[in-house]
Design an enzyme around this catalytic site. Structure first.
Site, PDB file in Angstrom:
ATOM      1  N   LYS A   1       0.835  -1.210   0.000  1.00  0.00           N
ATOM      2  CA  LYS A   1       0.000   0.000   0.000  1.00  0.00           C
ATOM      3  C   LYS A   1       0.873   1.264   0.000  1.00  0.00           C
ATOM      4  O   LYS A   1       0.651   2.182  -0.784  1.00  0.00           O
ATOM      5  CB  LYS A   1      -0.912   0.028   1.241  1.00  0.00           C
ATOM      6  CG  LYS A   1      -1.850  -1.169   1.355  1.00  0.00           C
ATOM      7  CD  LYS A   1      -2.789  -1.050   2.552  1.00  0.00           C
ATOM      8  CE  LYS A   1      -2.111  -1.031   3.907  1.00  0.00           C
ATOM      9  NZ  LYS A   1      -1.453  -2.313   4.273  1.00  0.00           N
TER      10      LYS A   1
ATOM     11  N   ARG B   1      11.655  -5.747   4.627  1.00  0.00           N
ATOM     12  CA  ARG B   1      11.363  -4.331   4.406  1.00  0.00           C
ATOM     13  C   ARG B   1      12.355  -3.428   5.149  1.00  0.00           C
ATOM     14  O   ARG B   1      12.655  -3.626   6.319  1.00  0.00           O
ATOM     15  CB  ARG B   1       9.944  -4.025   4.885  1.00  0.00           C
ATOM     16  CG  ARG B   1       9.547  -2.579   4.748  1.00  0.00           C
ATOM     17  CD  ARG B   1       8.060  -2.414   4.617  1.00  0.00           C
ATOM     18  NE  ARG B   1       7.333  -2.671   5.840  1.00  0.00           N
ATOM     19  CZ  ARG B   1       6.004  -2.584   5.951  1.00  0.00           C
ATOM     20  NH1 ARG B   1       5.282  -2.282   4.884  1.00  0.00           N
ATOM     21  NH2 ARG B   1       5.395  -2.826   7.079  1.00  0.00           N
TER      22      ARG B   1
ATOM     23  N   ARG C   1       0.091  -9.318  13.405  1.00  0.00           N
ATOM     24  CA  ARG C   1      -0.484  -8.289  12.531  1.00  0.00           C
ATOM     25  C   ARG C   1      -1.344  -8.916  11.434  1.00  0.00           C
ATOM     26  O   ARG C   1      -2.398  -8.396  11.077  1.00  0.00           O
ATOM     27  CB  ARG C   1       0.631  -7.425  11.934  1.00  0.00           C
ATOM     28  CG  ARG C   1       1.270  -6.518  12.994  1.00  0.00           C
ATOM     29  CD  ARG C   1       2.552  -5.898  12.520  1.00  0.00           C
ATOM     30  NE  ARG C   1       2.368  -5.004  11.413  1.00  0.00           N
ATOM     31  CZ  ARG C   1       3.280  -4.737  10.487  1.00  0.00           C
ATOM     32  NH1 ARG C   1       4.472  -5.324  10.550  1.00  0.00           N
ATOM     33  NH2 ARG C   1       3.035  -3.895   9.523  1.00  0.00           N
TER      34      ARG C   1
ATOM     35  N   ARG D   1      -9.265   0.445   9.093  1.00  0.00           N
ATOM     36  CA  ARG D   1      -8.845  -0.930   9.377  1.00  0.00           C
ATOM     37  C   ARG D   1      -9.918  -1.711  10.122  1.00  0.00           C
ATOM     38  O   ARG D   1      -9.717  -2.889  10.402  1.00  0.00           O
ATOM     39  CB  ARG D   1      -7.588  -0.898  10.241  1.00  0.00           C
ATOM     40  CG  ARG D   1      -6.278  -1.052   9.457  1.00  0.00           C
ATOM     41  CD  ARG D   1      -5.160  -0.848  10.454  1.00  0.00           C
ATOM     42  NE  ARG D   1      -3.944  -1.545  10.177  1.00  0.00           N
ATOM     43  CZ  ARG D   1      -2.862  -0.976   9.655  1.00  0.00           C
ATOM     44  NH1 ARG D   1      -2.898   0.269   9.258  1.00  0.00           N
ATOM     45  NH2 ARG D   1      -1.751  -1.661   9.530  1.00  0.00           N
TER      46      ARG D   1
ATOM     47  N   ARG E   1      11.534  -1.664  10.633  1.00  0.00           N
ATOM     48  CA  ARG E   1      10.502  -1.339  11.616  1.00  0.00           C
ATOM     49  C   ARG E   1      10.436  -2.405  12.706  1.00  0.00           C
ATOM     50  O   ARG E   1      10.427  -3.592  12.407  1.00  0.00           O
ATOM     51  CB  ARG E   1       9.145  -1.259  10.910  1.00  0.00           C
ATOM     52  CG  ARG E   1       8.925   0.068  10.227  1.00  0.00           C
ATOM     53  CD  ARG E   1       7.672   0.072   9.391  1.00  0.00           C
ATOM     54  NE  ARG E   1       6.508  -0.493  10.066  1.00  0.00           N
ATOM     55  CZ  ARG E   1       5.290  -0.487   9.527  1.00  0.00           C
ATOM     56  NH1 ARG E   1       5.098   0.032   8.319  1.00  0.00           N
ATOM     57  NH2 ARG E   1       4.276  -1.011  10.166  1.00  0.00           N
TER      58      ARG E   1
END
Ligand code: AMP
Length: 219
Positions: A13, A127, A173, A88, A162
């Site tokens: 996203k 990431r 998550r 969300r 992160r």
């Protein structure tokens, strides 16, 4: 353009929003980025949100709606926005609809970015984000050029991983996504706003599919 990018953590996203903002000249509104900025700044909100974020859980709906109301009220969002990571939950979606209706600016489309669960794990563990410019890389699939690490955009590139992209938190998550966010797929399908995009493969190819989906959906 007033759209939502919907999808699991790691579905791309943020990466795709960063590309669309140049083309459509509207801001990317990432609630994750807004919360991380609050954590870094050490504000009251940041202090409250940090433990929830580190645990991979969702910050409460009232707080999130307050953040989004304030952000969408800023002048740069008057001509539209790309929402990334919001809504969300169903109450967030209801709150957003009420907010946008009150200003006569309803959503134009919600794009569901579809990625296989196994691939999500790999994307999230790999990431890396440039602390200076916010560009996102992936050590497996989209490595930062060497040197400089962020691709020459920043004077002082500084990549970080992160904390909530750790393997332990990713599982939580994804579970939270399935139970609390996935119901939004039906919610927006029933309202005639949903477009689905295959978000696997090359970043450029995904952008092209996204743009094609948006061209067909915008009202
Ligand atoms: P993201 O960068 O979108 O993956 O968001 C990082 C974290 O911020 C999430 O795991 C949540 O803890 C929190 N967060 C971001 N957006 C929301 C939201 N719309 N509702 C609740 N929590 C959120």
């Amino acid at each position: 353009m007033r759209i939502v990018l919907l999808g699991a953590p790691g579905s791309g996203k943020g990466t795709q929003a960063q590309r669309l903002i140049d083309k459509y000249r509207v801001p990317q509104v990432s609630t994750g980025d807004l919360l991380r900025a609050a954590v870094t700044a050490g504000t009251e909100l940041g202090r409250r949100a940090k433990a929830t974020m580190d645990a991979g859980k969702l910050v409460d709906d009232a707080t999130m709606l307050g953040i989004i109301r304030e952000r969408l009220g800023q002048p740069d969002a008057a001509g539209g926005f790309i929402l990334d990571g919001f809504p969300r939950t169903i109450p967030q979606a209801d709150g957003l609809a009420a907010l946008l209706q009150s200003i006569g600016q309803p959503l134009e489309a919600v794009v569901l970015m579809e990625v296989d669960r196994d691939k999500l794990f790999r994307r999230l563990t790999g990431r890396r984000t440039c602390r200076t410019c916010g560009r996102v890389f992936n050590v497996y699939t989209a490595p930062p050029p060497q040197p400089p690490p962020c691709g020459g955009q920043c004077a002082t590139p500084d990549l970080f991983h992160r904390p909530d992209d750790s393997e332990a938190t990713i599982g939580k998550r994804l579970e939270v996504y399935e139970s609390q966010t996935r119901p939004l797929v039906d919610y927006y399908r029933e309202r005639g706003l949903l477009a689905r995009v295959d978000a696997e493969g090359e970043i450029d190819a995904v952008t092209a599919r996204l743009e094609a989906a948006l061209a067909g959906r915008r009202r």
